[in-house]
Design a protein around this motif. Sequence first.
Motif, mmCIF file in Angstrom:
data_model
loop_
_atom_site.group_PDB
_atom_site.id
_atom_site.type_symbol
_atom_site.label_atom_id
_atom_site.label_comp_id
_atom_site.label_asym_id
_atom_site.label_seq_id
_atom_site.Cartn_x
_atom_site.Cartn_y
_atom_site.Cartn_z
ATOM 1 N N CYS A 1 56.571 88.487 21.355
ATOM 2 C CA CYS A 1 56.882 89.519 22.354
ATOM 3 C C CYS A 1 55.733 90.501 22.565
ATOM 4 C CB CYS A 1 58.164 90.246 21.971
ATOM 5 S SG CYS A 1 59.637 89.224 22.241
ATOM 6 N N LEU A 2 54.884 90.660 21.593
ATOM 7 C CA LEU A 2 53.712 91.529 21.755
ATOM 8 C C LEU A 2 52.591 90.855 22.543
ATOM 9 C CD1 LEU A 2 53.470 93.160 18.232
ATOM 10 C CD2 LEU A 2 53.810 94.365 20.399
ATOM 11 N N PHE A 3 52.408 89.551 22.337
ATOM 12 C CA PHE A 3 51.225 88.894 22.896
ATOM 13 C C PHE A 3 51.509 87.652 23.728
ATOM 14 C CE2 PHE A 3 50.037 90.877 18.806
ATOM 15 C CZ PHE A 3 49.193 91.869 19.293
ATOM 16 N N GLY A 4 52.731 87.123 23.680
ATOM 17 C CA GLY A 4 53.019 85.849 24.311
ATOM 18 C C GLY A 4 53.646 85.968 25.690
ATOM 19 N N ASP A 5 54.032 84.835 26.197
ATOM 20 C CA ASP A 5 54.668 84.720 27.505
ATOM 21 C C ASP A 5 56.169 84.960 27.343
ATOM 22 O OD1 ASP A 5 55.101 84.192 30.188
ATOM 23 O OD2 ASP A 5 55.110 82.016 29.912
ATOM 24 N N VAL A 6 56.623 86.138 27.736
ATOM 25 C CA VAL A 6 58.034 86.515 27.624
ATOM 26 C C VAL A 6 58.491 87.160 28.931
ATOM 27 C CG1 VAL A 6 58.015 86.801 25.107
ATOM 28 C CG2 VAL A 6 57.422 88.734 26.560
ATOM 29 N N SER A 7 59.786 87.339 29.046
ATOM 30 C CA SER A 7 60.367 87.988 30.227
ATOM 31 C C SER A 7 60.901 89.354 29.840
ATOM 32 C CB SER A 7 61.511 87.135 30.782
ATOM 33 O OG SER A 7 61.037 85.867 31.174
ATOM 34 N N THR A 8 60.688 90.317 30.684
ATOM 35 C CA THR A 8 61.108 91.680 30.385
ATOM 36 C C THR A 8 62.629 91.821 30.433
ATOM 37 O OG1 THR A 8 60.605 94.009 30.818
ATOM 38 C CG2 THR A 8 60.979 92.613 32.745
ATOM 39 N N GLY A 9 63.125 92.707 29.569
ATOM 40 C CA GLY A 9 64.554 93.026 29.544
ATOM 41 C C GLY A 9 65.386 92.079 28.711
ATOM 42 N N PHE A 10 64.758 91.204 27.944
ATOM 43 C CA PHE A 10 65.519 90.203 27.204
ATOM 44 C C PHE A 10 65.407 90.373 25.696
ATOM 45 C CE2 PHE A 10 65.109 88.209 31.335
ATOM 46 C CZ PHE A 10 66.403 87.761 31.543
ATOM 47 N N TYR A 11 66.329 89.702 25.029
ATOM 48 C CA TYR A 11 66.464 89.665 23.578
ATOM 49 C C TYR A 11 65.929 88.319 23.098
ATOM 50 C CZ TYR A 11 69.380 89.334 19.281
ATOM 51 O OH TYR A 11 69.861 89.181 18.022
ATOM 52 N N TYR A 12 65.084 88.342 22.076
ATOM 53 C CA TYR A 12 64.472 87.136 21.545
ATOM 54 C C TYR A 12 64.893 86.923 20.095
ATOM 55 C CZ TYR A 12 61.743 86.647 25.726
ATOM 56 O OH TYR A 12 61.391 86.451 27.046
ATOM 57 N N GLY A 13 65.279 85.699 19.788
ATOM 58 C CA GLY A 13 65.709 85.346 18.440
ATOM 59 C C GLY A 13 64.546 85.233 17.475
ATOM 60 N N SER A 14 64.885 84.962 16.226
ATOM 61 C CA SER A 14 63.865 84.922 15.178
ATOM 62 C C SER A 14 62.863 83.783 15.357
ATOM 63 C CB SER A 14 64.532 84.808 13.808
ATOM 64 O OG SER A 14 65.301 83.628 13.721
ATOM 65 N N ASP A 15 63.192 82.820 16.206
ATOM 66 C CA ASP A 15 62.255 81.738 16.491
ATOM 67 C C ASP A 15 61.400 82.020 17.728
ATOM 68 O OD1 ASP A 15 64.222 81.557 18.396
ATOM 69 O OD2 ASP A 15 64.757 79.487 17.953
ATOM 70 N N GLY A 16 61.547 83.223 18.290
ATOM 71 C CA GLY A 16 60.761 83.603 19.458
ATOM 72 C C GLY A 16 61.314 83.100 20.774
ATOM 73 N N LEU A 17 62.517 82.533 20.760
ATOM 74 C CA LEU A 17 63.134 82.048 22.000
ATOM 75 C C LEU A 17 64.115 83.066 22.543
ATOM 76 C CD1 LEU A 17 63.800 78.321 21.015
ATOM 77 C CD2 LEU A 17 61.863 79.271 22.292
#
Length: 160
Positions: free
Chosen positions: A134-150
């Motif tokens: 979430c700091l450096f990768g390709d993510v979408s704003t406003g979402f919750y990410y699990g411990s596997d980064g998904l």
Amino acid sequence: MNTNYKGPLRMTEAFVGLIDSKMGRIVNMSSGVASMWLREQDAGTKALYSNPDITQEQLDVDLIKQQAANNLGIGAGYGLSKAALTSLTMIHAKNYPNLMVTSVHPGVIDTLMTKGFDLPKLSPEQGCLSSIKCLFGDVSTGFYYGSDGLRSPLTCTRDP
């Protein structure tokens, strides 16, 4: 509530003007306990806390209601406060559209806090995966990410 919800709210409000408006990110440290709390709630509460259009006022009113009803979840409010933080992520994503705002569940990390829990645990290094994404990768704003980064729905706890 003061640490897990109001603390990040105050910090964001105090420092958001200092974040690079073109590349800035806010990563809130949520927990799988947020999902655990939410999945035990009625349909209206699930809908409110999962609504990307939730407002600060709606969230604050419901937090007062949940606290008055002593509907705090495990850890004397830990579940509710982390669910509120994850909803705050959606609010801040709308309020600061130029920033990437996410919340993460690092997983159950092998620390003194989890000592005695009979659960599979990640090393502290493994627990950084979602934060780094979430700091450096390709993510979408406003979402919750699990411990596997998904990306994960808030109503579903995933501990891969």
